[in-house]
Design an enzyme around this catalytic site. Structure first.
Site, PDB file in Angstrom:
ATOM      1  N   TYR A  46       0.821  -1.196  -0.007  1.00 38.86           N
ATOM      2  CA  TYR A  46       0.047   0.209  -0.122  1.00 38.86           C
ATOM      3  C   TYR A  46       0.826   1.186  -0.112  1.00 38.86           C
ATOM      4  O   TYR A  46       1.780   1.379   0.510  1.00 38.86           O
ATOM      5  CB  TYR A  46      -0.881   0.047   1.292  1.00 38.86           C
ATOM      6  CG  TYR A  46      -1.844   1.035   1.198  1.00 38.86           C
ATOM      7  CD1 TYR A  46      -2.772   1.557   0.362  1.00 38.86           C
ATOM      8  CD2 TYR A  46      -1.754   2.162   2.402  1.00 38.86           C
ATOM      9  CE1 TYR A  46      -3.775   2.489   0.637  1.00 38.86           C
ATOM     10  CE2 TYR A  46      -2.461   3.150   2.463  1.00 38.86           C
ATOM     11  CZ  TYR A  46      -3.459   3.484   1.721  1.00 38.86           C
ATOM     12  OH  TYR A  46      -4.189   4.572   1.661  1.00 38.86           O
ATOM     13  N   ASP A  95       9.046   3.021  -0.002  1.00 38.86           N
ATOM     14  CA  ASP A  95       8.111   3.609   0.709  1.00 38.86           C
ATOM     15  C   ASP A  95       8.359   3.281   1.945  1.00 38.86           C
ATOM     16  O   ASP A  95       7.904   2.395   2.426  1.00 38.86           O
ATOM     17  CB  ASP A  95       6.835   3.283   0.244  1.00 38.86           C
ATOM     18  CG  ASP A  95       5.679   3.728   0.931  1.00 38.86           C
ATOM     19  OD1 ASP A  95       5.908   4.434   2.034  1.00 38.86           O
ATOM     20  OD2 ASP A  95       4.429   3.784   0.484  1.00 38.86           O
ATOM     21  N   LYS A 134       4.019   9.126   9.052  1.00 43.66           N
ATOM     22  CA  LYS A 134       3.745   8.521  10.269  1.00 43.66           C
ATOM     23  C   LYS A 134       4.710   9.283  11.307  1.00 43.66           C
ATOM     24  O   LYS A 134       4.492  10.150  11.561  1.00 43.66           O
ATOM     25  CB  LYS A 134       3.694   6.993  10.066  1.00 43.66           C
ATOM     26  CG  LYS A 134       2.585   6.620   9.270  1.00 43.66           C
ATOM     27  CD  LYS A 134       2.289   5.267   8.969  1.00 43.66           C
ATOM     28  CE  LYS A 134       0.936   5.134   8.399  1.00 43.66           C
ATOM     29  NZ  LYS A 134       0.847   4.059   7.481  1.00 43.66           N
TER      30      LYS A 134
HETATM   31  C1  LIG Z   1       0.121   4.848   5.912  1.00 45.30           C
HETATM   32  C2  LIG Z   1       1.106   4.321   4.693  1.00 45.30           C
HETATM   33  C3  LIG Z   1       0.657   5.295   3.545  1.00 45.30           C
HETATM   34  C4  LIG Z   1      -0.263   6.406   3.564  1.00 45.30           C
HETATM   35  O1  LIG Z   1       0.108   7.445   4.379  1.00 45.30           O
HETATM   36  P1  LIG Z   1      -1.289   8.491   4.753  1.00 45.30           P
HETATM   37  O2  LIG Z   1      -0.501   9.188   5.773  1.00 45.30           O
HETATM   38  O3  LIG Z   1      -2.072   7.422   5.426  1.00 45.30           O
HETATM   39  O4  LIG Z   1      -1.638   9.088   3.455  1.00 45.30           O
HETATM   40  C5  LIG Z   1       1.708   5.040   2.395  1.00 45.30           C
HETATM   41  N1  LIG Z   1       2.673   4.067   2.535  1.00 45.30           N
HETATM   42  C6  LIG Z   1       2.681   3.210   3.504  1.00 45.30           C
HETATM   43  C7  LIG Z   1       3.571   1.987   3.369  1.00 45.30           C
HETATM   44  C8  LIG Z   1       1.714   3.322   4.804  1.00 45.30           C
HETATM   45  O5  LIG Z   1       1.953   2.756   5.368  1.00 45.30           O
END
Ligand SMILES: *Cc1c(COP(=O)(O)O)cnc(C)c1O
Length: 425
Positions: free
Chosen positions: A142, A237, A265
Protein backbone atom coordinates in the site's frame (compact mmCIF):
# COMPACT_ATOMS: atom_id res chain seq x y z
CA UNK A 1 -25.86 0.71 24.20
CA UNK A 2 -22.35 1.94 24.92
CA UNK A 3 -21.31 5.52 24.21
CA UNK A 4 -19.15 4.20 21.34
CA UNK A 5 -22.18 2.48 19.81
CA UNK A 6 -24.32 5.59 20.18
CA UNK A 7 -21.64 7.72 18.54
CA UNK A 8 -21.17 5.21 15.72
CA UNK A 9 -24.89 5.30 15.01
CA UNK A 10 -24.79 9.09 14.78
CA UNK A 11 -21.59 9.04 12.75
CA UNK A 12 -23.04 6.67 10.19
CA UNK A 13 -25.76 9.18 9.29
CA UNK A 14 -23.22 11.89 8.39
CA UNK A 15 -19.86 10.24 7.64
CA UNK A 16 -19.60 7.48 5.01
CA UNK A 17 -19.48 4.21 6.93
CA UNK A 18 -19.28 6.28 10.10
CA UNK A 19 -15.51 6.72 9.80
CA UNK A 20 -12.92 8.98 8.20
CA UNK A 21 -10.68 6.06 7.19
CA UNK A 22 -12.17 2.67 6.28
CA UNK A 23 -10.31 0.21 8.52
CA UNK A 24 -11.48 2.09 11.62
CA UNK A 25 -14.99 0.75 11.09
CA UNK A 26 -14.06 -2.76 12.42
CA UNK A 27 -15.69 -4.32 9.35
CA UNK A 28 -12.88 -6.86 9.01
CA UNK A 29 -13.23 -8.11 12.59
CA UNK A 30 -16.89 -7.57 13.41
CA UNK A 31 -18.31 -5.53 16.26
CA UNK A 32 -18.74 -1.82 16.69
CA UNK A 33 -15.69 0.47 16.56
CA UNK A 34 -14.39 2.17 19.67
CA UNK A 35 -14.50 5.94 19.89
CA UNK A 36 -11.40 7.13 21.69
CA UNK A 37 -11.32 10.09 24.02
CA UNK A 38 -7.73 10.09 25.17
CA UNK A 39 -4.44 8.23 25.20
CA UNK A 40 -1.29 8.23 27.29
CA UNK A 41 1.86 6.14 26.94
CA UNK A 42 0.91 2.62 25.83
CA UNK A 43 -2.76 3.06 26.76
CA UNK A 44 -5.82 4.39 24.97
CA UNK A 45 -9.16 5.06 26.63
CA UNK A 46 -12.52 4.96 24.91
CA UNK A 47 -15.55 7.16 25.56
CA UNK A 48 -16.97 4.45 27.87
CA UNK A 49 -13.83 4.75 30.02
CA UNK A 50 -12.40 1.37 29.03
CA UNK A 51 -8.61 1.46 28.86
CA UNK A 52 -6.67 -0.72 26.42
CA UNK A 53 -3.04 -1.56 25.78
CA UNK A 54 -2.62 -0.08 22.32
CA UNK A 55 -0.79 -2.02 19.61
CA UNK A 56 -2.17 0.14 16.79
CA UNK A 57 -0.41 3.33 17.88
CA UNK A 58 -2.25 5.42 15.32
CA UNK A 59 -1.02 2.92 12.70
CA UNK A 60 2.61 3.51 13.56
CA UNK A 61 3.44 7.11 14.41
CA UNK A 62 3.32 6.86 18.21
CA UNK A 63 6.62 5.01 18.66
CA UNK A 64 7.30 7.05 21.80
CA UNK A 65 3.84 6.34 23.19
CA UNK A 66 0.83 8.65 23.27
CA UNK A 67 0.95 12.22 24.56
CA UNK A 68 4.69 12.22 25.09
CA UNK A 69 5.33 15.04 27.61
CA UNK A 70 8.13 16.75 25.69
CA UNK A 71 6.35 16.57 22.33
CA UNK A 72 3.16 17.97 23.92
CA UNK A 73 5.10 20.73 25.61
CA UNK A 74 6.91 21.76 22.42
CA UNK A 75 3.64 21.82 20.49
CA UNK A 76 2.09 24.02 23.19
CA UNK A 77 4.97 26.46 22.98
CA UNK A 78 4.87 26.55 19.18
CA UNK A 79 1.11 27.08 19.29
CA UNK A 80 1.56 30.45 20.92
CA UNK A 81 3.58 31.73 17.97
CA UNK A 82 0.86 30.96 15.41
CA UNK A 83 -0.37 27.79 13.74
CA UNK A 84 0.33 28.41 10.05
CA UNK A 85 2.08 31.08 8.01
CA UNK A 86 2.14 29.75 4.45
CA UNK A 87 5.74 30.94 4.34
CA UNK A 88 9.09 29.33 5.09
CA UNK A 89 10.17 28.77 8.69
CA UNK A 90 13.45 27.78 10.36
CA UNK A 91 11.73 24.57 11.49
CA UNK A 92 11.59 23.30 7.92
CA UNK A 93 15.33 23.71 7.51
CA UNK A 94 15.92 21.84 10.76
CA UNK A 95 13.57 19.06 9.67
CA UNK A 96 15.33 18.73 6.30
CA UNK A 97 18.68 18.49 8.08
CA UNK A 98 17.39 15.78 10.41
CA UNK A 99 15.91 13.79 7.52
CA UNK A 100 19.14 14.02 5.54
CA UNK A 101 21.21 13.02 8.54
CA UNK A 102 19.04 9.97 9.26
CA UNK A 103 18.78 8.97 5.59
CA UNK A 104 22.01 9.77 3.71
CA UNK A 105 20.25 8.81 0.43
CA UNK A 106 17.95 11.80 1.00
CA UNK A 107 20.08 14.63 -0.37
CA UNK A 108 17.05 16.86 -0.71
CA UNK A 109 13.60 16.57 0.79
CA UNK A 110 10.15 18.08 0.30
CA UNK A 111 7.61 18.11 3.15
CA UNK A 112 3.95 17.28 2.50
CA UNK A 113 0.99 16.51 4.76
CA UNK A 114 0.44 12.75 4.41
CA UNK A 115 2.05 9.54 3.25
CA UNK A 116 -0.39 9.41 0.36
CA UNK A 117 0.83 12.76 -0.86
CA UNK A 118 4.46 11.69 -0.47
CA UNK A 119 4.04 8.54 -2.59
CA UNK A 120 1.89 10.27 -5.18
CA UNK A 121 4.41 13.08 -5.55
CA UNK A 122 7.43 10.75 -5.65
CA UNK A 123 5.77 8.89 -8.50
CA UNK A 124 5.04 12.06 -10.46
CA UNK A 125 8.62 13.10 -9.95
CA UNK A 126 9.94 9.75 -11.17
CA UNK A 127 7.76 10.05 -14.26
CA UNK A 128 8.82 13.63 -14.87
CA UNK A 129 12.47 12.81 -14.38
CA UNK A 130 12.55 9.73 -16.64
CA UNK A 131 9.96 10.86 -19.18
CA UNK A 132 8.38 7.39 -18.82
CA UNK A 133 4.80 6.51 -17.83
CA UNK A 134 4.82 2.99 -16.44
CA UNK A 135 5.47 1.97 -12.87
CA UNK A 136 5.89 -1.33 -11.12
CA UNK A 137 4.52 -2.06 -7.67
CA UNK A 138 4.03 -5.17 -5.59
CA UNK A 139 0.84 -7.01 -4.83
CA UNK A 140 -0.31 -6.27 -1.30
CA UNK A 141 1.88 -3.17 -0.90
CA UNK A 142 0.00 0.00 0.00
CA UNK A 143 1.32 3.41 -0.94
CA UNK A 144 -1.63 5.62 -0.06
CA UNK A 145 -4.76 6.10 -2.11
CA UNK A 146 -3.66 8.05 -5.18
CA UNK A 147 -5.00 6.72 -8.50
CA UNK A 148 -1.83 5.10 -9.87
CA UNK A 149 -1.14 3.27 -6.65
CA UNK A 150 -4.51 1.75 -5.79
CA UNK A 151 -3.79 -1.18 -8.06
CA UNK A 152 -2.72 -4.64 -7.03
CA UNK A 153 -3.94 -6.91 -9.84
CA UNK A 154 -2.20 -9.90 -11.32
CA UNK A 155 0.06 -12.53 -9.88
CA UNK A 156 3.11 -14.36 -11.13
CA UNK A 157 3.77 -12.44 -14.30
CA UNK A 158 2.97 -8.77 -14.31
CA UNK A 159 -0.44 -8.24 -15.81
CA UNK A 160 -2.18 -5.11 -16.94
CA UNK A 161 -3.33 -3.21 -13.89
CA UNK A 162 -6.93 -3.52 -12.81
CA UNK A 163 -8.03 -0.77 -10.42
CA UNK A 164 -8.76 -1.88 -6.85
CA UNK A 165 -11.13 0.98 -6.28
CA UNK A 166 -14.08 2.26 -8.26
CA UNK A 167 -13.44 5.65 -9.80
CA UNK A 168 -10.00 4.98 -11.26
CA UNK A 169 -9.94 5.19 -15.06
CA UNK A 170 -8.63 2.02 -16.72
CA UNK A 171 -6.46 4.18 -18.95
CA UNK A 172 -4.75 5.39 -15.84
CA UNK A 173 -4.38 2.08 -14.05
CA UNK A 174 -2.95 0.36 -17.10
CA UNK A 175 0.34 2.14 -16.47
CA UNK A 176 0.67 0.38 -13.10
CA UNK A 177 2.08 -3.12 -13.28
CA UNK A 178 2.07 -5.43 -10.30
CA UNK A 179 4.10 -8.48 -9.39
CA UNK A 180 4.14 -10.60 -6.21
CA UNK A 181 6.17 -9.28 -3.29
CA UNK A 182 9.51 -11.06 -2.82
CA UNK A 183 9.42 -12.37 -6.41
CA UNK A 184 12.61 -11.03 -7.94
CA UNK A 185 12.27 -13.31 -10.97
CA UNK A 186 8.95 -11.71 -11.87
CA UNK A 187 10.55 -8.28 -11.62
CA UNK A 188 13.41 -9.40 -13.87
CA UNK A 189 11.03 -10.82 -16.46
CA UNK A 190 8.97 -7.63 -16.46
CA UNK A 191 12.04 -5.44 -16.72
CA UNK A 192 13.34 -7.51 -19.63
CA UNK A 193 10.27 -6.70 -21.70
CA UNK A 194 9.42 -3.16 -20.62
CA UNK A 195 12.32 -2.03 -18.42
CA UNK A 196 13.13 0.91 -20.66
CA UNK A 197 9.54 2.16 -20.27
CA UNK A 198 9.41 1.89 -16.47
CA UNK A 199 9.68 5.19 -14.62
CA UNK A 200 9.80 3.65 -11.16
CA UNK A 201 9.70 0.56 -9.04
CA UNK A 202 8.00 1.41 -5.77
CA UNK A 203 8.19 -0.95 -2.82
CA UNK A 204 7.61 -1.15 0.91
CA UNK A 205 11.10 -2.43 1.83
CA UNK A 206 9.36 -4.26 4.66
CA UNK A 207 5.73 -4.76 3.70
CA UNK A 208 3.33 -3.67 6.41
CA UNK A 209 0.01 -3.43 4.65
CA UNK A 210 -0.79 -7.10 4.03
CA UNK A 211 0.11 -7.78 7.60
CA UNK A 212 3.85 -7.74 8.20
CA UNK A 213 5.95 -9.38 5.47
CA UNK A 214 9.73 -8.87 5.57
CA UNK A 215 11.77 -9.04 2.36
CA UNK A 216 13.70 -12.16 1.40
CA UNK A 217 17.45 -11.88 1.66
CA UNK A 218 18.65 -10.27 -1.56
CA UNK A 219 15.23 -8.97 -2.64
CA UNK A 220 16.00 -5.28 -2.10
CA UNK A 221 19.53 -5.65 -3.47
CA UNK A 222 18.04 -7.32 -6.55
CA UNK A 223 15.63 -4.43 -7.09
CA UNK A 224 18.55 -2.01 -6.83
CA UNK A 225 20.44 -3.92 -9.53
CA UNK A 226 17.49 -4.10 -11.90
CA UNK A 227 16.79 -0.38 -11.48
CA UNK A 228 20.42 0.46 -12.20
CA UNK A 229 20.37 -1.73 -15.29
CA UNK A 230 17.36 0.00 -16.88
CA UNK A 231 17.70 3.48 -15.34
CA UNK A 232 14.52 3.00 -13.34
CA UNK A 233 13.93 5.17 -10.26
CA UNK A 234 13.84 2.95 -7.16
CA UNK A 235 11.40 4.28 -4.57
CA UNK A 236 11.34 2.93 -1.04
CA UNK A 237 8.07 3.70 0.66
CA UNK A 238 9.32 3.98 4.23
CA UNK A 239 6.18 5.61 5.59
CA UNK A 240 5.99 2.81 8.17
CA UNK A 241 9.62 1.71 8.39
CA UNK A 242 11.26 5.15 8.49
CA UNK A 243 12.46 5.87 12.05
CA UNK A 244 10.72 2.60 13.06
CA UNK A 245 12.85 -0.33 11.89
CA UNK A 246 15.92 1.71 12.70
CA UNK A 247 16.50 5.45 12.90
CA UNK A 248 17.55 5.33 9.24
CA UNK A 249 14.67 3.02 8.30
CA UNK A 250 14.81 -0.15 6.26
CA UNK A 251 17.53 1.25 4.01
CA UNK A 252 19.87 1.49 6.96
CA UNK A 253 18.72 -1.87 8.34
CA UNK A 254 19.36 -3.69 5.04
CA UNK A 255 22.08 -1.47 3.64
CA UNK A 256 20.34 -0.75 0.33
CA UNK A 257 19.92 2.83 -0.85
CA UNK A 258 16.94 3.80 -3.04
CA UNK A 259 16.82 6.83 -5.36
CA UNK A 260 13.76 8.26 -3.63
CA UNK A 261 12.27 7.66 -0.19
CA UNK A 262 8.74 8.33 1.06
CA UNK A 263 8.29 9.14 4.73
CA UNK A 264 5.25 9.70 6.93
CA UNK A 265 3.80 8.55 10.23
CA UNK A 266 6.68 8.83 12.77
CA UNK A 267 8.22 11.86 11.04
CA UNK A 268 5.13 13.85 12.06
CA UNK A 269 5.38 12.97 15.75
CA UNK A 270 1.63 12.29 15.73
CA UNK A 271 0.63 15.23 13.54
CA UNK A 272 -0.24 15.00 9.83
CA UNK A 273 3.08 14.94 7.95
CA UNK A 274 4.63 13.22 4.97
CA UNK A 275 7.88 13.77 3.10
CA UNK A 276 9.66 12.57 0.02
CA UNK A 277 13.31 12.95 -0.76
CA UNK A 278 16.30 11.49 -2.48
CA UNK A 279 18.98 12.17 -5.06
CA UNK A 280 19.67 15.82 -5.70
CA UNK A 281 19.55 15.45 -9.48
CA UNK A 282 16.07 13.93 -9.26
CA UNK A 283 14.72 16.20 -6.52
CA UNK A 284 15.84 19.34 -8.35
CA UNK A 285 13.23 18.53 -10.99
CA UNK A 286 10.55 19.68 -8.55
CA UNK A 287 8.96 23.10 -8.92
CA UNK A 288 10.14 25.87 -8.52
CA UNK A 289 13.64 24.57 -9.38
CA UNK A 290 12.28 22.20 -12.04
CA UNK A 291 9.23 21.38 -14.19
CA UNK A 292 7.47 18.82 -11.92
CA UNK A 293 4.72 20.65 -10.04
CA UNK A 294 3.89 19.89 -6.42
CA UNK A 295 2.65 22.26 -3.70
CA UNK A 296 0.81 22.42 -0.37
CA UNK A 297 -0.91 25.15 1.63
CA UNK A 298 -0.05 23.54 4.96
CA UNK A 299 3.19 21.81 3.90
CA UNK A 300 5.89 22.23 6.53
CA UNK A 301 3.27 23.39 9.03
CA UNK A 302 5.04 24.76 12.14
CA UNK A 303 3.11 22.67 14.66
CA UNK A 304 3.63 19.49 12.65
CA UNK A 305 7.34 20.28 12.15
CA UNK A 306 7.71 20.94 15.87
CA UNK A 307 6.12 17.61 16.81
CA UNK A 308 8.18 15.75 14.20
CA UNK A 309 11.50 17.38 15.03
CA UNK A 310 10.99 16.70 18.73
CA UNK A 311 10.13 13.04 18.10
CA UNK A 312 13.16 12.57 15.85
CA UNK A 313 15.51 14.24 18.31
CA UNK A 314 14.30 11.96 21.11
CA UNK A 315 14.69 8.86 18.91
CA UNK A 316 18.14 9.95 17.79
CA UNK A 317 19.26 10.38 21.36
CA UNK A 318 17.51 7.41 22.96
CA UNK A 319 18.20 4.87 20.20
CA UNK A 320 15.39 2.62 21.44
CA UNK A 321 15.54 0.22 18.51
CA UNK A 322 17.37 -2.72 20.00
CA UNK A 323 15.30 -2.58 23.13
CA UNK A 324 12.09 -2.41 21.10
CA UNK A 325 13.19 -5.37 18.98
CA UNK A 326 14.00 -7.49 22.05
CA UNK A 327 10.70 -6.71 23.76
CA UNK A 328 8.77 -7.52 20.61
CA UNK A 329 10.63 -10.78 20.05
CA UNK A 330 9.83 -11.90 23.59
CA UNK A 331 6.15 -10.99 23.22
CA UNK A 332 5.89 -12.78 19.89
CA UNK A 333 7.62 -15.91 21.18
CA UNK A 334 5.21 -16.10 24.14
CA UNK A 335 2.20 -15.69 21.85
CA UNK A 336 3.61 -18.35 19.53
CA UNK A 337 4.00 -20.79 22.42
CA UNK A 338 0.52 -20.02 23.71
CA UNK A 339 -0.94 -20.74 20.27
CA UNK A 340 1.02 -23.96 19.97
CA UNK A 341 -0.29 -25.17 23.30
CA UNK A 342 -3.85 -24.85 22.02
CA UNK A 343 -2.95 -26.33 18.62
CA UNK A 344 -3.83 -23.15 16.76
CA UNK A 345 -2.27 -22.84 13.30
CA UNK A 346 -0.34 -19.63 13.74
CA UNK A 347 2.41 -18.07 11.68
CA UNK A 348 3.77 -14.91 13.28
CA UNK A 349 5.96 -12.51 11.33
CA UNK A 350 8.12 -10.11 13.32
CA UNK A 351 10.92 -7.69 12.68
CA UNK A 352 11.99 -4.86 14.97
CA UNK A 353 8.94 -3.55 16.81
CA UNK A 354 6.49 -4.76 14.15
CA UNK A 355 4.55 -8.02 14.16
CA UNK A 356 1.52 -9.81 12.71
CA UNK A 357 0.00 -13.09 13.85
CA UNK A 358 -1.45 -14.85 10.80
CA UNK A 359 -3.91 -17.68 11.45
CA UNK A 360 -2.36 -20.05 8.93
CA UNK A 361 0.09 -22.94 9.09
CA UNK A 362 2.24 -21.81 6.15
CA UNK A 363 4.85 -19.08 6.36
CA UNK A 364 3.65 -15.75 5.00
CA UNK A 365 5.98 -14.27 2.41
CA UNK A 366 3.64 -12.46 -0.01
CA UNK A 367 0.03 -11.49 -0.58
CA UNK A 368 -1.30 -14.92 -1.66
CA UNK A 369 0.20 -16.58 1.41
CA UNK A 370 -1.11 -13.77 3.65
CA UNK A 371 -4.55 -14.47 2.19
CA UNK A 372 -4.43 -18.06 3.44
CA UNK A 373 -4.97 -16.68 6.93
CA UNK A 374 -8.31 -17.50 8.53
CA UNK A 375 -9.55 -13.93 8.84
CA UNK A 376 -12.70 -14.95 10.72
CA UNK A 377 -10.50 -16.48 13.36
CA UNK A 378 -8.42 -13.30 13.47
CA UNK A 379 -11.65 -11.34 14.00
CA UNK A 380 -12.58 -13.59 16.88
CA UNK A 381 -9.11 -13.30 18.35
CA UNK A 382 -9.21 -9.52 17.98
CA UNK A 383 -12.51 -9.28 19.87
CA UNK A 384 -11.41 -11.66 22.62
CA UNK A 385 -8.23 -9.62 23.11
CA UNK A 386 -10.28 -6.43 23.15
CA UNK A 387 -12.41 -7.84 25.96
CA UNK A 388 -9.21 -8.46 27.89
CA UNK A 389 -8.09 -4.87 27.39
CA UNK A 390 -5.74 -5.30 24.42
CA UNK A 391 -6.28 -3.24 21.27
CA UNK A 392 -4.83 -4.98 18.20
CA UNK A 393 -5.22 -3.77 14.60
CA UNK A 394 -8.85 -4.34 13.57
CA UNK A 395 -7.76 -6.24 10.46
CA UNK A 396 -5.62 -9.28 9.72
CA UNK A 397 -3.80 -7.30 7.05
CA UNK A 398 -2.39 -4.55 9.25
CA UNK A 399 0.75 -4.56 11.34
CA UNK A 400 0.87 -4.34 15.12
CA UNK A 401 3.44 -2.00 16.71
CA UNK A 402 5.16 -1.60 20.05
CA UNK A 403 6.18 1.72 21.57
CA UNK A 404 8.91 2.57 24.05
CA UNK A 405 6.12 2.85 26.64
CA UNK A 406 5.14 -0.81 26.37
CA UNK A 407 6.75 -2.16 29.53
CA UNK A 408 6.85 -5.50 31.29
CA UNK A 409 3.45 -4.98 32.87
CA UNK A 410 1.76 -4.35 29.51
CA UNK A 411 3.54 -7.24 27.84
CA UNK A 412 2.67 -9.68 30.64
CA UNK A 413 -0.98 -8.63 30.48
CA UNK A 414 -0.99 -9.08 26.72
CA UNK A 415 0.50 -12.57 26.98
CA UNK A 416 -2.09 -13.57 29.60
CA UNK A 417 -4.84 -12.20 27.37
CA UNK A 418 -3.55 -14.19 24.39
CA UNK A 419 -3.41 -17.41 26.43
CA UNK A 420 -7.00 -16.90 27.49
CA UNK A 421 -8.11 -15.96 23.95
CA UNK A 422 -6.50 -18.99 22.31
CA UNK A 423 -8.37 -21.29 24.70
CA UNK A 424 -11.64 -19.90 23.38
CA UNK A 425 -10.76 -19.87 19.66
C1 LIG B 1 0.18 4.69 5.89
C2 LIG B 1 0.93 4.45 4.64
C3 LIG B 1 0.84 5.34 3.55
C4 LIG B 1 -0.15 6.45 3.50
O1 LIG B 1 0.05 7.41 4.47
P1 LIG B 1 -1.18 8.37 4.88
O2 LIG B 1 -0.55 9.35 5.80
O3 LIG B 1 -2.20 7.47 5.50
O4 LIG B 1 -1.68 8.98 3.64
C5 LIG B 1 1.69 5.13 2.48
N1 LIG B 1 2.56 4.11 2.45
C6 LIG B 1 2.65 3.24 3.47
C7 LIG B 1 3.67 2.16 3.41
C8 LIG B 1 1.82 3.36 4.58
O5 LIG B 1 1.89 2.45 5.56
Amino acid sequence: MSQSEILFKRAKTLIPGGVNSPVRAFKAVGGSPLFIKKAKGAMITDVDNNAYIDFVLSWGPMILGHAHPLISQKIETALKSGTSFGASTPLEVKMAELAHEAFPSIEMVRMVSSGTEAAMSALRLARGYTGRDKILKFEGCYHGHSDSLLVKAGSGLATLGIPDSAGIPKDFAKHTLTVPYNDLEAVRRTAKTIGSRLAAIIVEPVAGNMGLVPPFRGFLEGLREICDLYDIVLIFDEVITGFRLSYGGAQQYYGVAPDLTCLGKIIGGGLPVGAYGGKRKIMSQISPSGPVYQAGTLSGNPLAMTAGITALKILKKKKPYQDLEEKTAILVEEIRQAGKKENIPLSINQIGSLFTPFFTSISVTDYPSAKTSDTRRYGKFFNLMLKEGVYLPPSQFETAFLSTEHGEKELEKTIQAARKAFKKL
